[in-house]
Motif scaffolding. Structure first.
Motif, PDB file in Angstrom:
ATOM      1  N   ALA A 108      34.579  15.949 -15.336  1.00 32.75           N
ATOM      2  CA  ALA A 108      35.636  16.887 -15.738  1.00 32.75           C
ATOM      3  C   ALA A 108      35.702  18.082 -14.796  1.00 32.75           C
ATOM      4  CB  ALA A 108      35.392  17.356 -17.173  1.00 32.75           C
ATOM      5  N   ASP A 139      39.592  18.410 -20.090  1.00 28.22           N
ATOM      6  CA  ASP A 139      38.963  17.195 -19.563  1.00 28.22           C
ATOM      7  C   ASP A 139      37.572  16.980 -20.153  1.00 28.22           C
ATOM      8  OD1 ASP A 139      41.188  16.743 -18.030  1.00 28.22           O
ATOM      9  OD2 ASP A 139      40.302  17.472 -16.164  1.00 28.22           O
ATOM     10  N   CYS A 198      36.567  13.735 -22.323  1.00 27.61           N
ATOM     11  CA  CYS A 198      35.494  12.872 -21.816  1.00 27.61           C
ATOM     12  C   CYS A 198      34.328  12.798 -22.795  1.00 27.61           C
ATOM     13  CB  CYS A 198      35.003  13.372 -20.468  1.00 27.61           C
ATOM     14  SG  CYS A 198      36.186  13.155 -19.142  1.00 27.61           S
ATOM     15  N   CYS A 228      40.235  10.415 -19.084  1.00 28.65           N
ATOM     16  CA  CYS A 228      40.166  11.632 -18.276  1.00 28.65           C
ATOM     17  C   CYS A 228      41.375  11.742 -17.355  1.00 28.65           C
ATOM     18  CB  CYS A 228      38.870  11.662 -17.482  1.00 28.65           C
ATOM     19  SG  CYS A 228      38.490  13.286 -16.833  1.00 28.65           S
TER      20      CYS A 228
END
Length: 72
Positions: free
Chosen positions: A2, A28, A32, A59
């Protein structure tokens, strides 16, 4: 993953719109983490290829949504 997507994504995509890097990183990271935890819960163990495939798709999708790529 991320952190690197949030740092390098704007350079690669060259999208003037979208979230700031810190907000993109948080989005993100949350997506994730949720995918990894769901994969662990569904498969019962970490490291399954199904989980990693879902991680990449999730993602990439969250990054595209955060950068508003559908408006290009």
């Amino acid at each position: 993953m991320a952190l690197f997507m949030a740092m390098l994504g704007p350079l690669v995509l060259r999208s003037p719109r979208g979230l700031r890097r810190s907000a993109q990183w948080l989005l993100d990271f949350a997506v994730c983490s949720a995918v990894l935890l769901a994969g662990l819960w569904i498969t019962g163990r970490d490291g399954k290829m199904l989980t990693y495939g879902a991680l990449v798709l999730a993602c990439a999708t969250s990054h595209a949504v955060g950068q508003r790529l559908w408006r290009k």
